[in-house]
Design a protein around this motif. Structure first.
Motif, PDB file in Angstrom:
ATOM      1  N   GLY A 291      28.763  41.508  28.299  1.00  0.00           N
ATOM      2  CA  GLY A 291      29.212  42.567  28.210  1.00  0.00           C
ATOM      3  C   GLY A 291      30.059  42.775  29.313  1.00  0.00           C
ATOM      4  N   GLY A 292      28.655  42.952  30.489  1.00  0.00           N
ATOM      5  CA  GLY A 292      29.530  43.444  31.976  1.00  0.00           C
ATOM      6  C   GLY A 292      31.212  42.758  32.041  1.00  0.00           C
ATOM      7  N   LEU A 293      30.736  41.017  32.320  1.00  0.00           N
ATOM      8  CA  LEU A 293      31.589  40.280  32.609  1.00  0.00           C
ATOM      9  C   LEU A 293      32.827  40.538  31.493  1.00  0.00           C
ATOM     10  N   ALA A 294      32.740  40.962  30.259  1.00  0.00           N
ATOM     11  CA  ALA A 294      33.576  41.439  29.070  1.00  0.00           C
ATOM     12  C   ALA A 294      34.483  42.693  29.813  1.00  0.00           C
ATOM     13  N   ASP A 295      33.930  42.983  30.198  1.00  0.00           N
ATOM     14  CA  ASP A 295      34.568  44.402  30.833  1.00  0.00           C
ATOM     15  C   ASP A 295      35.622  44.338  31.961  1.00  0.00           C
ATOM     16  N   LEU A 296      34.944  43.676  32.506  1.00  0.00           N
ATOM     17  CA  LEU A 296      36.106  43.253  33.881  1.00  0.00           C
ATOM     18  C   LEU A 296      36.910  42.121  33.526  1.00  0.00           C
ATOM     19  N   LEU A 297      36.799  41.893  32.724  1.00  0.00           N
ATOM     20  CA  LEU A 297      38.074  40.820  32.347  1.00  0.00           C
ATOM     21  C   LEU A 297      38.502  41.905  30.974  1.00  0.00           C
ATOM     22  N   GLY A 298      38.985  42.946  31.016  1.00  0.00           N
ATOM     23  CA  GLY A 298      39.677  43.119  29.967  1.00  0.00           C
ATOM     24  C   GLY A 298      40.868  43.134  29.642  1.00  0.00           C
ATOM     25  N   ARG A 299      41.448  43.306  30.592  1.00  0.00           N
ATOM     26  CA  ARG A 299      43.142  43.226  30.306  1.00  0.00           C
ATOM     27  C   ARG A 299      43.492  41.812  31.190  1.00  0.00           C
ATOM     28  N   PRO A 300      44.690  41.520  30.950  1.00  0.00           N
ATOM     29  CA  PRO A 300      45.283  40.548  31.335  1.00  0.00           C
ATOM     30  C   PRO A 300      45.170  40.311  32.941  1.00  0.00           C
ATOM     31  N   ALA A 301      44.948  39.301  33.461  1.00  0.00           N
ATOM     32  CA  ALA A 301      45.130  39.069  34.782  1.00  0.00           C
ATOM     33  C   ALA A 301      46.948  38.929  35.582  1.00  0.00           C
ATOM     34  N   PRO A 302      46.399  40.009  36.415  1.00  0.00           N
ATOM     35  CA  PRO A 302      47.917  39.570  37.604  1.00  0.00           C
ATOM     36  C   PRO A 302      48.127  38.525  37.325  1.00  0.00           C
ATOM     37  N   ARG A 303      49.602  37.514  37.283  1.00  0.00           N
ATOM     38  CA  ARG A 303      49.920  36.075  38.141  1.00  0.00           C
ATOM     39  C   ARG A 303      50.775  36.208  39.052  1.00  0.00           C
ATOM     40  N   LEU A 304      49.762  35.944  40.406  1.00  0.00           N
ATOM     41  CA  LEU A 304      50.926  35.429  40.997  1.00  0.00           C
ATOM     42  C   LEU A 304      52.143  34.187  40.898  1.00  0.00           C
ATOM     43  N   THR A 305      52.491  33.286  40.196  1.00  0.00           N
ATOM     44  CA  THR A 305      53.252  33.109  40.191  1.00  0.00           C
ATOM     45  C   THR A 305      53.965  33.539  38.390  1.00  0.00           C
ATOM     46  N   GLY A 306      55.558  33.426  38.020  1.00  0.00           N
ATOM     47  CA  GLY A 306      55.505  33.715  37.069  1.00  0.00           C
ATOM     48  C   GLY A 306      55.934  32.913  35.843  1.00  0.00           C
ATOM     49  N   ASP A 307      54.124  31.942  35.880  1.00  0.00           N
ATOM     50  CA  ASP A 307      53.780  31.221  34.775  1.00  0.00           C
ATOM     51  C   ASP A 307      52.987  32.763  33.468  1.00  0.00           C
ATOM     52  N   SER A 308      53.382  32.093  32.287  1.00  0.00           N
ATOM     53  CA  SER A 308      53.080  33.079  31.446  1.00  0.00           C
ATOM     54  C   SER A 308      52.062  33.130  31.367  1.00  0.00           C
ATOM     55  N   SER A 309      51.287  31.505  31.113  1.00  0.00           N
ATOM     56  CA  SER A 309      50.015  31.644  30.943  1.00  0.00           C
ATOM     57  C   SER A 309      49.523  30.332  32.378  1.00  0.00           C
ATOM     58  N   PRO A 310      47.795  30.086  31.492  1.00  0.00           N
ATOM     59  CA  PRO A 310      46.978  29.153  32.569  1.00  0.00           C
ATOM     60  C   PRO A 310      47.596  28.102  32.655  1.00  0.00           C
ATOM     61  N   VAL A 311      46.837  27.418  33.654  1.00  0.00           N
ATOM     62  CA  VAL A 311      47.451  26.078  33.914  1.00  0.00           C
ATOM     63  C   VAL A 311      46.859  25.242  33.995  1.00  0.00           C
ATOM     64  N   ARG A 312      46.223  23.881  33.238  1.00  0.00           N
ATOM     65  CA  ARG A 312      45.102  22.847  34.131  1.00  0.00           C
ATOM     66  C   ARG A 312      45.694  21.939  34.173  1.00  0.00           C
ATOM     67  N   GLY A 313      44.723  21.279  34.913  1.00  0.00           N
ATOM     68  CA  GLY A 313      45.033  19.889  35.525  1.00  0.00           C
ATOM     69  C   GLY A 313      46.419  19.601  36.193  1.00  0.00           C
ATOM     70  N   HIS A 314      47.244  20.718  37.157  1.00  0.00           N
ATOM     71  CA  HIS A 314      47.840  20.417  37.467  1.00  0.00           C
ATOM     72  C   HIS A 314      47.631  19.462  38.985  1.00  0.00           C
ATOM     73  N   VAL A 315      48.721  19.392  39.909  1.00  0.00           N
ATOM     74  CA  VAL A 315      48.362  18.731  40.637  1.00  0.00           C
ATOM     75  C   VAL A 315      48.464  19.796  42.347  1.00  0.00           C
ATOM     76  N   VAL A 316      47.645  20.179  42.472  1.00  0.00           N
ATOM     77  CA  VAL A 316      47.652  21.211  43.830  1.00  0.00           C
ATOM     78  C   VAL A 316      47.752  20.142  45.186  1.00  0.00           C
ATOM     79  N   ARG A 317      47.768  21.334  46.009  1.00  0.00           N
ATOM     80  CA  ARG A 317      48.629  20.621  47.079  1.00  0.00           C
ATOM     81  C   ARG A 317      47.592  21.486  48.214  1.00  0.00           C
ATOM     82  N   THR A 318      46.446  20.584  49.479  1.00  0.00           N
ATOM     83  CA  THR A 318      45.791  21.545  50.060  1.00  0.00           C
ATOM     84  C   THR A 318      46.282  21.203  50.946  1.00  0.00           C
ATOM     85  N   GLY A 319      46.254  22.214  52.572  1.00  0.00           N
ATOM     86  CA  GLY A 319      46.387  22.674  53.678  1.00  0.00           C
ATOM     87  C   GLY A 319      45.545  23.730  54.332  1.00  0.00           C
TER      88      GLY A 319
END
Length: 539
Positions: A291-319
């Motif tokens: 219940g507590g975690l559901a309340d924290l995540l009750g609204r859509p998360a701000p997107r740092l990028t322009g993506d409209s949906s979560p992305v999984r399995g993509h290439v990441v770059r470490t710097g």
């Protein structure tokens, strides 16, 4: 051990005990009953150790969130008194070796189950390999080193478990197998050969059904130099485990050479934690976390990028990422001046950057927590760490002091759920009809503050050195974070960034990196009329 039932204004025995505990864990000369743990220089890792000691001493369900909310010894003593009257003492079930071996296996912990499921779905790829390099120099005994590694694997059961399928449900079982260690002679071969060997360890996965989750390679690179390459699957290893592994190997090596005494067997093992977790996270306790975690995540998360949906399995770059010394000093002084953890200061800077980048005041950041409040866990190698969402309302008009205090409160709220593995919570909520992934409610921004990765230990006849290391470049990552910032103290505040390449086109991430630098610098800049605070806060 009992807790004072009604702490008064005068120092009580419990308060005095906590003052001494604070003093010892922080390493400060004195601690008064009303001194702030964080103002004295306490770090989040120090706080974790304090909570573990309190579990062992009082057998009460005290959490890291309690220490974040009650930062003085007097205030925390009052909190312990409340817990003593309102809750049953914590209990843990310890299963004997004989009883466990008669069983078909012990359950995977919730975090292990997540890693196991991803491992199965990806065919045992090497996403979760943890590779470390331990450098030995001097007049060393290679046979004793090999024996020391074997001693540690025998002592830490998580390093010699396999996963079995018991009626469609994975379970883990301890096996009596020697440590998986090979020796290689690369004298005169040059550093490229060693780098290739290390790179191979990053790329070769584990068969968790057939193999134990740890392998080691002892490489001789010079007449007086050896490199121990350890590769351990995340199902049995986390960031805190690294320091435990180094300490255990150093001690076992010294014992092999007749210096010091062998340590007593561990009072509990990671399997005991997994058993406890399966028993404890049920019923009302589980429902409260969900219940507590559901309340924290009750609204859509701000997107740092322009993506409209979560992305999984993509290439990441470490710097690489490094905070300038002046900025680091300013952030440290800010934490000490206002009695907050250094992590909370970093969180304030990161969400401030994200608010400017997204134009949204509500920000979500996934923080990595050690989750080692369980009694005895500070000596156990295993997969305890957890990710939790922190929800912060960013006020662009707030002063740096107000920003870090707000971040500390937000972190404290989240820490109430430290023991609840986040991915498990997300899966259970989805089963109940609330798919937070599909709704886009999960954070895409991550933050971790790691222990100091640099270690130097004196050994009989030589030294052991561990240097920070990270695979810089591009890798495949099964997670969905657009940006992760991972920092540590190593002759300054530095670390790495990881970002999804496809989500940051062109030079947009380079621009974001400069904006992140600016956000930390702005937070660290002394306010007009502010005093010069010299107190230090650790990682």
């Amino acid at each position: 051990m009992t807790v004072d039932a009604k702490p008064a204004a005068a120092t009580t025995p419990t308060t005095a005990t906590l003052c001494e505990l604070f003093r010892v864990e922080i390493g400060t000369a004195t601690c008064g009953p009303d001194d702030s743990f964080f103002r004295l220089g306490g770090s989040s890792l120090d706080a974790m150790r304090v909570v573990s000691r309190l579990h062992q001493r009082y057998h009460l369900p005290v959490t890291l969130a309690d220490l974040f909310a009650h930062t003085s010894a007097r205030s925390l003593a009052e909190r312990l008194a409340v817990l003593a009257t309102a809750a049953q003492p914590t209990r843990r079930r310890s299963i004997s070796v004989t009883a466990r071996r008669r069983r078909s296996g012990s359950p995977l912990s919730f975090s292990q189950r997540v890693f196991y499921d991803i491992d199965r779905a990806t065919g045992g790829m090497s996403f979760f390999n943890g590779v470390d390099l331990l450098s030995f120099r001097g007049d060393l005994d290679p046979d004793a080193l090999v024996g020391a590694v074997g001693d540690v694997v025998a002592r830490q059961w998580a390093l010699r478990t396999v996963v079995e399928d018991t009626g469609g449900v994975p379970a883990q079982r301890v096996v009596d197998r020697p440590a998986r260690i090979r020796t290689v002679d690369l004298r005169g071969a040059g550093p490229a050969k060693l780098h290739k060997l290390i790179r191979r360890e990053h790329l070769v996965g584990f068969d968790l059904h057939a193999e134990t989750p740890a392998r080691f390679t002892l490489v001789r690179t010079a007449e007086d130099a050896w490199q121990l390459v350890s590769c351990i699957h995340h199902i049995a290893y986390d960031g805190m485990s690294r320091g435990i592994l180094v300490d255990e190997i150093a001690h076992a090596y010294a014992v092999r050479l007749g210096v010091g005494a062998a340590r007593d067997p561990l009072a509990s093992q990671y399997l005991d934690f997994a058993e406890w977790q399966a028993d404890a996270l049920t019923g009302e306790r589980l429902a409260g976390h969900l219940g507590g975690l559901a309340d924290l995540l009750g609204r859509p998360a701000p997107r740092l990028t322009g993506d409209s949906s979560p992305v999984r399995g993509h290439v990441v770059r470490t710097g690489h990422f490094e905070v300038p010394q002046a900025t680091s000093a300013g952030l440290t002084a800010l934490a000490a001046a206002h009695g907050v953890s250094f992590f909370s200061v970093l969180a304030a800077g990161l969400v401030g950057f994200a608010a400017k980048h997204t134009g949204e005041r509500r920000q979500l950041v996934a923080m990595q927590v050690a989750n080692r409040g369980w009694p005895g866990s500070d000596a156990i190698i295993g997969c305890f760490s957890n990710l939790l969402p922190v929800e912060v309302q960013v006020d662009p008009t707030a002063s740096p002091a107000e920003q870090v205090v707000a971040a500390q409160r937000a972190v404290g709220r989240t820490l109430r759920h430290e023991e609840m593995p986040f991915e498990r919570a997300v899966a259970l909520l989805a089963e109940n009809g609330r798919d937070l992934t599909a709704l886009g409610h999960l954070p895409t921004l991550g933050l971790a503050l790691q222990p100091d990765p640099r270690v130097v230990r004196e050994l009989p006849g030589g030294t052991l050195t561990v240097e920070p290391s990270a695979e810089i470049g591009e890798q495949v990552d099964p997670t969905s974070f657009g940006l992760v910032l991972e920092l540590w103290f190593d002759d300054g505040l530095r670390g790495i960034t990881r970002h999804l390449v496809d989500s940051w086109p062109g030079d947009s991430f380079a621009t974001a990196g400069r904006d992140l630098d600016a956000a930390f610098a702005e937070l660290a800049r002394p306010s007009p009329g502010a005093g010069n605070h010299q107190d230090a806060v650790g990682a």
